[in-house]
Design a protein around this motif. Sequence first.
Motif, PDB file in Angstrom:
ATOM      1  N   CYS A 159       0.841  -1.201   0.000  1.00 36.65           N
ATOM      2  CA  CYS A 159       0.000   0.000   0.000  1.00 36.65           C
ATOM      3  C   CYS A 159       0.876   1.250   0.000  1.00 36.65           C
ATOM      4  CB  CYS A 159      -0.932   0.004   1.203  1.00 36.65           C
ATOM      5  SG  CYS A 159      -2.184  -1.267   1.100  1.00 36.65           S
ATOM      6  N   GLY A 160       1.966   1.206   0.727  1.00 38.29           N
ATOM      7  CA  GLY A 160       3.000   2.234   0.698  1.00 38.29           C
ATOM      8  C   GLY A 160       2.566   3.681   0.746  1.00 38.29           C
ATOM      9  N   MET A 161       3.505   4.538   0.475  1.00 38.28           N
ATOM     10  CA  MET A 161       3.289   5.978   0.550  1.00 38.28           C
ATOM     11  C   MET A 161       2.352   6.487  -0.541  1.00 38.28           C
ATOM     12  SD  MET A 161       4.802   7.229   3.151  1.00 38.28           S
ATOM     13  CE  MET A 161       4.778   8.961   2.747  1.00 38.28           C
ATOM     14  N   GLY A 162       2.263   5.799  -1.658  1.00 37.36           N
ATOM     15  CA  GLY A 162       1.428   6.290  -2.743  1.00 37.36           C
ATOM     16  C   GLY A 162      -0.016   5.844  -2.632  1.00 37.36           C
ATOM     17  N   GLY A 163      -0.361   5.104  -1.648  1.00 33.44           N
ATOM     18  CA  GLY A 163      -1.706   4.542  -1.591  1.00 33.44           C
ATOM     19  C   GLY A 163      -2.483   4.923  -0.365  1.00 33.44           C
ATOM     20  N   ILE A 164      -3.097   3.931   0.237  1.00 31.85           N
ATOM     21  CA  ILE A 164      -4.058   4.156   1.312  1.00 31.85           C
ATOM     22  C   ILE A 164      -3.400   4.537   2.641  1.00 31.85           C
ATOM     23  CG2 ILE A 164      -4.234   1.739   1.985  1.00 31.85           C
ATOM     24  CD1 ILE A 164      -7.283   2.190   2.182  1.00 31.85           C
ATOM     25  N   ARG A 165      -2.090   4.343   2.788  1.00 28.28           N
ATOM     26  CA  ARG A 165      -1.433   4.757   4.028  1.00 28.28           C
ATOM     27  C   ARG A 165      -1.427   6.278   4.159  1.00 28.28           C
ATOM     28  NH1 ARG A 165       4.265   2.477   4.711  1.00 28.28           N
ATOM     29  NH2 ARG A 165       4.157   3.837   6.502  1.00 28.28           N
ATOM     30  N   LEU A 207     -12.561  10.211   9.680  1.00 29.80           N
ATOM     31  CA  LEU A 207     -13.570  10.207   8.620  1.00 29.80           C
ATOM     32  C   LEU A 207     -13.976   8.796   8.201  1.00 29.80           C
ATOM     33  CD1 LEU A 207     -12.136  13.065   6.373  1.00 29.80           C
ATOM     34  CD2 LEU A 207     -13.969  13.206   8.084  1.00 29.80           C
ATOM     35  N   ASN A 208     -13.291   7.787   8.762  1.00 32.84           N
ATOM     36  CA  ASN A 208     -13.566   6.383   8.468  1.00 32.84           C
ATOM     37  C   ASN A 208     -13.488   6.111   6.958  1.00 32.84           C
ATOM     38  OD1 ASN A 208     -14.002   3.754   9.196  1.00 32.84           O
ATOM     39  ND2 ASN A 208     -16.147   4.033   9.759  1.00 32.84           N
ATOM     40  N   LEU A 209     -12.347   6.513   6.359  1.00 38.32           N
ATOM     41  CA  LEU A 209     -12.142   6.369   4.918  1.00 38.32           C
ATOM     42  C   LEU A 209     -11.400   5.104   4.521  1.00 38.32           C
ATOM     43  CD1 LEU A 209     -11.111  10.029   4.001  1.00 38.32           C
ATOM     44  CD2 LEU A 209     -13.369   8.984   3.869  1.00 38.32           C
ATOM     45  N   GLY A 210     -11.179   4.222   5.444  1.00 39.64           N
ATOM     46  CA  GLY A 210     -10.469   2.989   5.139  1.00 39.64           C
ATOM     47  C   GLY A 210      -8.995   3.095   5.493  1.00 39.64           C
ATOM     48  N   ARG A 211      -8.406   1.964   5.834  1.00 40.88           N
ATOM     49  CA  ARG A 211      -6.988   1.894   6.207  1.00 40.88           C
ATOM     50  C   ARG A 211      -6.405   0.617   5.638  1.00 40.88           C
ATOM     51  NH1 ARG A 211      -8.161   2.780  12.176  1.00 40.88           N
ATOM     52  NH2 ARG A 211      -6.540   1.258  12.472  1.00 40.88           N
ATOM     53  N   ALA A 236     -14.496   1.023   8.426  1.00 39.36           N
ATOM     54  CA  ALA A 236     -14.994   0.933   7.054  1.00 39.36           C
ATOM     55  C   ALA A 236     -14.043   0.148   6.163  1.00 39.36           C
ATOM     56  CB  ALA A 236     -15.191   2.331   6.491  1.00 39.36           C
ATOM     57  N   LYS A 237     -14.634  -0.753   5.376  1.00 39.28           N
ATOM     58  CA  LYS A 237     -13.892  -1.548   4.404  1.00 39.28           C
ATOM     59  C   LYS A 237     -14.702  -1.570   3.117  1.00 39.28           C
ATOM     60  CE  LYS A 237     -12.432  -4.709   7.991  1.00 39.28           C
ATOM     61  NZ  LYS A 237     -13.065  -5.702   8.783  1.00 39.28           N
ATOM     62  N   GLY A 238     -14.047  -1.812   2.034  1.00 39.54           N
ATOM     63  CA  GLY A 238     -14.723  -2.016   0.764  1.00 39.54           C
ATOM     64  C   GLY A 238     -15.684  -0.912   0.387  1.00 39.54           C
ATOM     65  N   MET A 239     -16.916  -1.292   0.092  1.00 40.37           N
ATOM     66  CA  MET A 239     -17.915  -0.343  -0.401  1.00 40.37           C
ATOM     67  C   MET A 239     -18.227   0.747   0.628  1.00 40.37           C
ATOM     68  SD  MET A 239     -19.520   0.559  -3.023  1.00 40.37           S
ATOM     69  CE  MET A 239     -19.218  -0.843  -4.059  1.00 40.37           C
ATOM     70  N   GLU A 240     -18.237   0.390   1.882  1.00 43.57           N
ATOM     71  CA  GLU A 240     -18.506   1.401   2.918  1.00 43.57           C
ATOM     72  C   GLU A 240     -17.453   2.506   2.864  1.00 43.57           C
ATOM     73  OE1 GLU A 240     -19.023   1.879   7.760  1.00 43.57           O
ATOM     74  OE2 GLU A 240     -18.521  -0.077   6.923  1.00 43.57           O
ATOM     75  N   ALA A 241     -16.190   2.135   2.726  1.00 43.20           N
ATOM     76  CA  ALA A 241     -15.120   3.128   2.631  1.00 43.20           C
ATOM     77  C   ALA A 241     -15.267   3.951   1.362  1.00 43.20           C
ATOM     78  CB  ALA A 241     -13.755   2.450   2.674  1.00 43.20           C
ATOM     79  N   LYS A 242     -15.621   3.309   0.250  1.00 47.26           N
ATOM     80  CA  LYS A 242     -15.798   4.040  -1.012  1.00 47.26           C
ATOM     81  C   LYS A 242     -16.931   5.055  -0.913  1.00 47.26           C
ATOM     82  CE  LYS A 242     -14.078   1.001  -4.605  1.00 47.26           C
ATOM     83  NZ  LYS A 242     -14.445   0.346  -5.867  1.00 47.26           N
ATOM     84  N   ILE A 243     -18.017   4.683  -0.249  1.00 49.52           N
ATOM     85  CA  ILE A 243     -19.147   5.601  -0.086  1.00 49.52           C
ATOM     86  C   ILE A 243     -18.698   6.820   0.720  1.00 49.52           C
ATOM     87  CG2 ILE A 243     -21.399   5.897   1.041  1.00 49.52           C
ATOM     88  CD1 ILE A 243     -21.944   2.909   0.248  1.00 49.52           C
ATOM     89  N   ARG A 244     -17.946   6.588   1.761  1.00 53.01           N
ATOM     90  CA  ARG A 244     -17.440   7.688   2.586  1.00 53.01           C
ATOM     91  C   ARG A 244     -16.464   8.565   1.807  1.00 53.01           C
ATOM     92  NH1 ARG A 244     -18.742   6.963   7.987  1.00 53.01           N
ATOM     93  NH2 ARG A 244     -19.566   4.909   8.476  1.00 53.01           N
ATOM     94  N   ILE A 245     -15.624   7.960   0.983  1.00 52.07           N
ATOM     95  CA  ILE A 245     -14.680   8.721   0.150  1.00 52.07           C
ATOM     96  C   ILE A 245     -15.443   9.594  -0.842  1.00 52.07           C
ATOM     97  CG2 ILE A 245     -12.955   8.500  -1.699  1.00 52.07           C
ATOM     98  CD1 ILE A 245     -11.865   6.045  -0.117  1.00 52.07           C
TER      99      ILE A 245
END
Length: 105
Positions: free
Chosen positions: A9-15, A63-67, A75-84
């Motif tokens: 996931c690294g620096m360019g992604g969800i971290r 904001l519960n945007l996924g980790r 939040a995971k999957g679709m729930e995180a996407k909805i929040r994003i």
Amino acid sequence: MEIAHEVACGMGGIRTAGDLVLRMQLSKGMKINDAKKYVAEKLGVSPVDLSDCAIMREIREDLNLGRPMPPDHVAKGMEAKIRIAKALDIKINSVERFMRMAGLK
């Protein structure tokens, strides 16, 4: 395996906010600096903070945007996407389709 996922996931992604910035680049055709400014503004931070793992971890938790390796009740999957989608005020095709198929729109 957890370590491999965390590193991938690294620096360019969800971290940090790489996934959010990329979403703006792809969905709105923004240049990277414009996308960073937009995301930073929506999240209430400076563009420099977007690449800080500690700051973004707190923001993603608030904001519960996924980790990368979410604990239970996060939040995971679709729930995180909805929040994003709501946080960035954008349409995400999979979210729109899910809402339509679930009869929520």
